[in-house]
Every structure is written in C-alpha cells, then in structure tokens.
Design a protein around this motif. Structure first.
Motif: not given
Length: 602
Positions: A296-313
């Motif tokens: 049911d996409t009308r419900q609130t998402p169980v997981l919401s990912v926004k602008n995720l950035v992962t970097r390794f030095a």
C-alpha cells in the motif's frame, strides 16, 4: 577411444578415502571432446562435474583419491603417465581455468611474471620473448593498456579482469584443450557475457577444444555444441545441446531446465511470481503462482532513504594524510513500503551492497537521512541502534561466514531473541523450532552445527535467524547468487511466502537480473554509486531507458541454444573507478519521469 577426439574419457570412476572407506563420487562416465568442439558438463553442487575435470587434469591428492578408467589426451592415456610427464601436459596440451582466479594467481608476483613463467617453462622462450608474447596474450584477452599492466599485481585487477588474466595464462602455450570450471559463476552478468564471447572468439581463432563445467543452463545454451548432464556422480543424459534442451528425456534434465528463471517470463504479470518447484524424480514442475498484492504505497514508507552518501577515505604517506576518497554511495534516495520488494541491481563496485550496509549502519554513512519507523537511523546512539536492529535485519551472500561454526544452529537463531530479552530460554527454543519449520527445516536439526548443512540449508538458517526479531525490513545482500538453480528457486519462494505471511519489506540486492525480474515490485539500477534508473519492475524490464540498464539486460544469458552464435559486442572496459580526489564535488543529477514512478537519470 574415438581416434578423432582431442579428449576421450572411458569408464572414469573417481573415489575418495573417507574415514578409512573408499567412497565413489563419479561412476563409469564416458565422453569425447572433438577438435574445435565445446562440450558442457552440467549439474548442481555434488553432481561430480568438478571432480571429473580435476580427475582429467590429475589434480586430486593422490593419497586421498583413486581414479580408474582411461583418459586419452591427444592419443595418450594420461592416467598411465609419470607425474613428471603430466606436468608437461598441464599448461602445454591441456589448461584449466577455475571459478575463483584469486586462488590460482599468486598475490606476491606480478601477472606479467606469472604468464611469462608458463612460456619460459613450456616453450623455452627468453625473458624478452616471453614478455612480448605475454603482452600480446593480454591484448588478445582484451586487457586495456596491456603493456603498462604487465607489472601490476592480481589485487590491482577487478574480478572480470583477473579472470581474463587466468584465460591468458591458460592459453599462453596454445593448448589443444581448455577446461573451464565454473569460470563465470561469480562474475557480474556483463563481465560474464564478455568472458563467454572471449572464449568463443579465441576458440575460433586457434581451433581449441573446450570442456565447460557449469550449473548455469543459460551459459550452456550459448556456448556448448554438446551437453552432458550429471546427477550424483552419474551421467544421466548427453547429446547435442539443442536436442538436450528441446527433447531432454531424463526427468532431472527437464527439472534443471524448468527451474531456470528466464528474462522476460514476467511479461503480463502485475505482481511477483513464485518459481516453479520441480520434482527431480518425475521432472514435473509446480505451476507458479502470483504473490498476493499487500503493498500500500498510500501509507508512510517503512524505510525512507534521502540523499545517502557513503565515502571511504584513502590515506597515504608517512602521516596517513587523506589523498582521496572512494565515493561508494552518492546521493541515493528511495522509499520502501511494507510488504514490498525493492531490488537494487548493478555490477560489483556499483555501491549496492554498501547501500544496504549503510542503511543498517554496519558501515557509517558520510551524510544523508535514513528514516525507519519515523526516526533517523543515522543519528541514533549505540543503545538506540541496537533497538533499531530489531526492525531491520540482514541476510548475507555467504551464510557460512555469518554463522559461528562453534555454535549450534539452534543457539545461533536464538541468540538475537535472547540478546534483546524478548523472552525466556524455553520461549527462545520454542521460537527456534517454529522458525525452522517456517523455513522448511526439521526442528530436530537445531542441535547440529553449520558445517553439517548444505549451502541452501545454511541460507534457510540465516533467514530463520533474521526472522527471530520479527523485523519490518530485511536487507538480502546477494542472498541467492551462490546457490544452485533449484535451491535458488526454493529460497526465493520461501522469501516471497514469508513476505506474504508477515508483510515484510525486502531490500533485495543482486546482480541476477532474471531472479530480480521474478521477485520484485520495484527495481533500482545503480552505477558508480548512483541510482541511474528506478521504477516499477514491469517498467524497468519492458521499457529500460538508461544505457547502462540496457547493457545489463543485453548481457543476461538466455537458455536458448539458437543463440549459440551470438556475439554481444559489449564494451570491454572495466567499471570506471569511484575514487575521487580530496575536495571533489559531484555534479547535481537531474531525473525525468518516463511513466508514473519510473525515473531515469538524464
């Protein structure tokens, strides 16, 4: 023996010494490989196909194995040869490539030296001659910039390029016979396509014979003139590949073919479709059924990912100063709803596994937001993070490395339940018994150790462990890619059944496009750390828009012998590097909506 055959195997029987008893694992098998011909031996783990190839090359430990029968190579019975003569045969008349090139390449020597050694030893070349010929071979297997890469070490090459190096080494002394043992199983689909094309081209140029060992029926259809089907040490069927595929007589042959997921088979189905489960005794397949629509996409998402950035030095120099960074995940955003499967696809190094690990904070992201049940996972302290992990669990590719070998499977499944204090030890034991039943295992197995189970059973145990905390989200990271085709079908069906029963959301990370098409509601395609296309499964597979998505689709092997002459003409460059200098600012990406919910990077 057949006089015109390069290789002729007669009544080959191989046994191993186990607890003082000889145990036969390959029984009385016979076949020929003619000049310029490709013969495939197919079967699942434990069928005896790899033991057959190792017996032919006499690579089994002599004290622990017994090889009987006759193996003729270029007119000589090689089982009768002294070991010194056999060393000359290996690499000179017959060469072998293995599934994992890193176990065959010496990490302390450059790849140039390792290939040159074959030429100086078998062909008596000088160092300069061997160097020139090695560079020629590297160019022949399409290693870009071969002259400069002569002095590189194995770890400096990607998986696909290491496999090319192994092919160059195997072909350096121009053998009559190449034995390829699962050479593409661990590779991404585009790299697999390139390796198959390369073997075909080199075979045509040099007239070489190939014995190809695999469990992938799509690969068999594209490369083999003849096919041998093995089951539990016996040859159950052999013949021309088209004949075996279209008119296979043995139930196991039909079972193997029925279990293969085919790209495009989901056309017209709105929801994920269970795999047919095949009875090996009869060859009859169950009718696949659609999974019920619980999203049911009308419900609130169980997981919401926004602008995720992962970097390794990347640090270097005496003081370990940062000189760059691996931009593994760059500005990734998506929502996941209850009861939904969102698949992330792409090649090794595209950032899909790092995305999954960043969401669960097994890897610490650089920036962004991960909302789970309304709170930001990236801001949680350690106690809150432990509590959060009740809601999101991971299943890994190799269950053996994620299960403690010294802990019974019952204790391993109960551990998270007890750690989170969800009940008493008796309640934990009852929960374990219930979970083992749910994943299709006997509760009496709970006192056994991981090594006592097959790969497919261990993956079921890992799934049971992930379910112990009643999670809302499960991140499945390449969780079926190492499994045989029939086991893969069973595990995928199990995941779909559990999703239907418990309304679990799956983030399914994979490079197997045919499996992804079958089990997904939506699909995200990743390239160099970014999502380049995302949308409903039907939209992505029926109407791919991004060039990289099209490339992934075109590379999938199809179990159709009519495609045997196919050449994909795919570009052979390695996946570009995600390493960036300090201070690099990635460009802002724009997306256009092709159809509702289907977005592609411009």
């Amino acid at each position: 023996m057949e006089t015109s055959a390069v290789l002729s195997v007669e009544d080959l029987t191989t046994s191993f010494l186990v607890d003082g008893q000889w145990r036969t694992v390959v029984r009385n098998i016979s076949f020929d490989v003619k000049p310029g011909e490709t013969v495939a031996i197919v079967g699942e783990s434990g069928s005896g196909k790899s033991v057959t190839s190792l017996s032919i090359m006499r690579l089994l430990a002599r004290e622990q194995s017994r090889v009987e029968g006759r193996i003729w190579l270029n007119g000589r019975d090689i089982l009768a040869l002294p070991e010194k003569d056999m060393q000359t045969v290996r690499g000179n008349e017959a060469a072998m490539i293995f599934q994992e090139p890193m176990t065959s390449l010496n990490p302390i020597f450059t790849i140039g030296r390792q290939i040159s050694e074959v030429l100086t030893r078998h062909k008596g070349m000088t160092k300069a001659e061997a160097r020139a010929e090695t560079i020629r071979m590297l160019e022949k297997v399409r290693i870009p910039n071969a002259t400069n890469r002569f002095d590189d070490y194995p770890h400096q090459f990607s998986g696909g390029m290491r496999q090319r190096v192994m092919i160059a080494m195997a072909l350096a002394s121009r053998p009559n016979l190449l034995i390829a043992d699962e050479p593409t199983t661990a590779l991404d689909v585009t790299i697999q396509g390139q390796i198959l094309d390369l073997i075909k081209e080199l075979q045509e140029e040099d007239g070489m014979s190939v014995l190809f060992i695999t469990h992938d029926m799509g690969v068999v259809a594209e490369i083999a003139d003849r096919t041998i089907v093995m089951l539990r040490g016996d040859v159950v069927e052999q013949g021309g590949t088209a004949n075996v595929f279209h008119r296979g007589q043995h139930p196991y042959t039909r079972a193997l073919l029925a279990a293969v997921p085919k790209l495009g088979s989901m056309h017209g189905h709105a929801w994920p479709l269970r795999f047919p489960i095949v009875d090996i005794g009869s060859g009859e397949a169950s009718k696949p059924t659609e999974v019920a629509d619980t999203v049911d996409t009308r419900q609130t998402p169980v997981l919401s990912v926004k602008n995720l950035v992962t970097r390794f030095a990347i640090r270097s120099g005496l003081f370990g100063r940062q000189t760059g960074a691996v931009h593994a995940v760059e500005n990734v955003s998506f929502d996941l709803f209850q009861g939904e499967t969102l698949s992330i696809v792409g090649e090794s190094g595209c950032g899909k596994s790092t995305t999954g690990r960043s969401i669960t904070r097994l890897v610490e992201p650089y920036s962004g937001e991960v909302q789970l049940d309304g709170y930001n996972v990236l801001r949680l302290d350690q106690p809150s993070l432990r509590a959060m992990r009740r809601s999101v669990q991971m299943i890994f590719q190799d269950p053996f490395s994620s299960l403690n070998p010294r802990m019974t499977v019952g204790a391993a499944i109960a551990e998270p339940f007890l750690k989170h204090r969800l009940g008493t030890r008796q309640q934990a034991q009852d929960k374990v018994a219930d979970l083992l039943r749910k994943v299709g295992l006997d509760p009496e197995m709970m006192d056994r150790y991981p090594h006592e189970f097959s790969g497919g059973q261990r993956q079921r145990i890992a799934i049971a462990r992930a379910l112990a905390l009643n999670p809302k989200v499960i991140v499945a990271d390449e969780s079926v890619s190492a499994l045989d085709v029939s086991i893969k079908a069973q595990v995928c069906n199990l995941l779909m059944d559990l999703q239907e029963e418990f309304n679990i959301a799956f983030l399914f990370i994979s490079h197997d496009m045919a499996v992804v098409e079958r089990i997904s509601h939506r699909v995200a395609v990743m390239y160099l750390g970014e999502i380049v296309e995302i949308g409903p499964r039907a939209a992505i597979f029926d109407n791919p828009q991004h060039a990289y998505t099209k490339k992934l689709m075109a590379a999938v092997p199809v179990p159709d012998p009519e495609r045997r002459g196919l050449r994909r003409s795919a570009a052979i460059d390695e996946l570009k590097s995600p390493v960036r200098p300090v201070g690099y600012v990635p460009p802002q990406r724009e997306y256009r909506e092709v159809t509702p919910g289907h977005f592609v990077q411009m």
